[in-house]
Design a protein around this motif. Structure first.
Motif, PDB file in Angstrom:
ATOM      1  N   UNK A   1       0.779  -1.247   0.000  1.00 37.62           N
ATOM      2  CA  UNK A   1       0.000   0.000   0.000  1.00 37.62           C
ATOM      3  C   UNK A   1       0.804   1.288   0.000  1.00 37.62           C
ATOM      4  N   UNK A   2       2.053   1.259   0.500  1.00 39.45           N
ATOM      5  CA  UNK A   2       2.816   2.504   0.616  1.00 39.45           C
ATOM      6  C   UNK A   2       4.292   2.179   0.827  1.00 39.45           C
ATOM      7  N   UNK A   3       5.115   3.208   0.725  1.00 41.12           N
ATOM      8  CA  UNK A   3       6.544   3.075   1.000  1.00 41.12           C
ATOM      9  C   UNK A   3       6.871   3.786   2.315  1.00 41.12           C
ATOM     10  N   UNK A   4       7.694   3.135   3.108  1.00 45.93           N
ATOM     11  CA  UNK A   4       8.118   3.682   4.396  1.00 45.93           C
ATOM     12  C   UNK A   4       9.601   4.047   4.286  1.00 45.93           C
ATOM     13  N   UNK A   5       9.943   5.265   4.644  1.00 46.45           N
ATOM     14  CA  UNK A   5      11.346   5.679   4.643  1.00 46.45           C
ATOM     15  C   UNK A   5      11.990   5.282   5.968  1.00 46.45           C
ATOM     16  N   UNK A   6      13.170   4.672   5.885  1.00 49.00           N
ATOM     17  CA  UNK A   6      13.864   4.247   7.101  1.00 49.00           C
ATOM     18  C   UNK A   6      15.341   4.604   6.999  1.00 49.00           C
ATOM     19  N   UNK A   7      16.011   4.561   8.129  1.00 51.23           N
ATOM     20  CA  UNK A   7      17.442   4.877   8.179  1.00 51.23           C
ATOM     21  C   UNK A   7      18.230   3.620   8.486  1.00 51.23           C
ATOM     22  N   UNK A   8      19.199   3.310   7.617  1.00 49.26           N
ATOM     23  CA  UNK A   8      20.039   2.139   7.815  1.00 49.26           C
ATOM     24  C   UNK A   8      21.060   2.394   8.925  1.00 49.26           C
TER      25      UNK A   8
END
Length: 208
Positions: free
Chosen positions: A32-39
């Motif tokens: 449904x959507x894209x989630x931005x995350x930090x590696x």
């Protein structure tokens, strides 16, 4: 029953089969959507959860964002997955949703096996008069077993085959209820489903 959904693995398909049989589910959005995350190295990435599930108002459940993974995948890739899941949890908290991870332990259960069996009976043609006869008989008894129901409706064994098909159709279409956590068979106990209170039934958008 509505539209088809896309899936990327057999485990995802089994998950959608369960949703398709869940009366509380109103609709499903796959990816449904894209989630931005930090590696861990500080760089940013995007992660796409598998499904967003919406429920009928009567269920009083917030939408649930799902990730479907095998236990092996979680073990082998946890360090990469953890920041993605943390970001998804934060997004869901902001939106009033719930984030869920499902593995084969919660999907491939007796309940799933029963649902797969019942799906084949969903569109089985039945005689409406015979179906009503079955429902009336169940109402007159206290949680009869299928064997007891067949014996009371047709003492002649040769006439019980069509009746059994009608019974399974009524269970598959949720007009008869039973405990789907138990094996289905001759000893399965049945009861008539409670009438729906909705003045305007909801259209559901789940199908596999």
């Amino acid at each position: 029953m509505g539209r088809s959904v896309a899936f990327e693995s057999p485990l995802e398909r089994d998950f959608y089969v369960l949703l398709d049989f869940d009366e509380a589910v109103l609709s499903v959005e796959e990816q449904p959507l894209q989630v931005t995350f930090t590696r861990s190295d500080g760089s940013e990435g995007t992660y796409t959860p598998d499904a967003l599930v919406h429920f009928v108002p009567e269920a009083r459940r917030a939408p649930e964002l799902y990730e479907i993974k095998t236990r092996q995948d979680l073990r082998e890739h946890w360090s990469d997955l953890r920041p993605r899941f943390a970001a998804a949890i934060a997004l869901c908290r902001d939106r009033g949703w719930k984030f869920r991870i499902r593995t084969e332990l919660g999907i491939r259960t007796r309940h799933l096996a029963n649902v797969k069996f019942l799906r084949r009976w969903r569109f089985h043609p039945v005689n409406d008069i015979e179906a009503q006869r079955v429902l009336n008989q169940v109402r007159s008894c206290v949680d009869p077993s299928i064997n007891e129901l067949l014996s009371s409706l047709s003492p002649w064994p040769g006439g019980q085959g069509a009746l059994a098909a009608t019974i399974w159709h009524l269970v598959a279409t949720r007009r008869l209820k039973t405990d789907l956590s138990l094996p289905l068979g001759p000893d399965t106990r049945l009861r008539v489903a409670a009438p729906q209170l909705d003045a305007e039934p909801h259209e559901r958008e789940v199908a596999v």
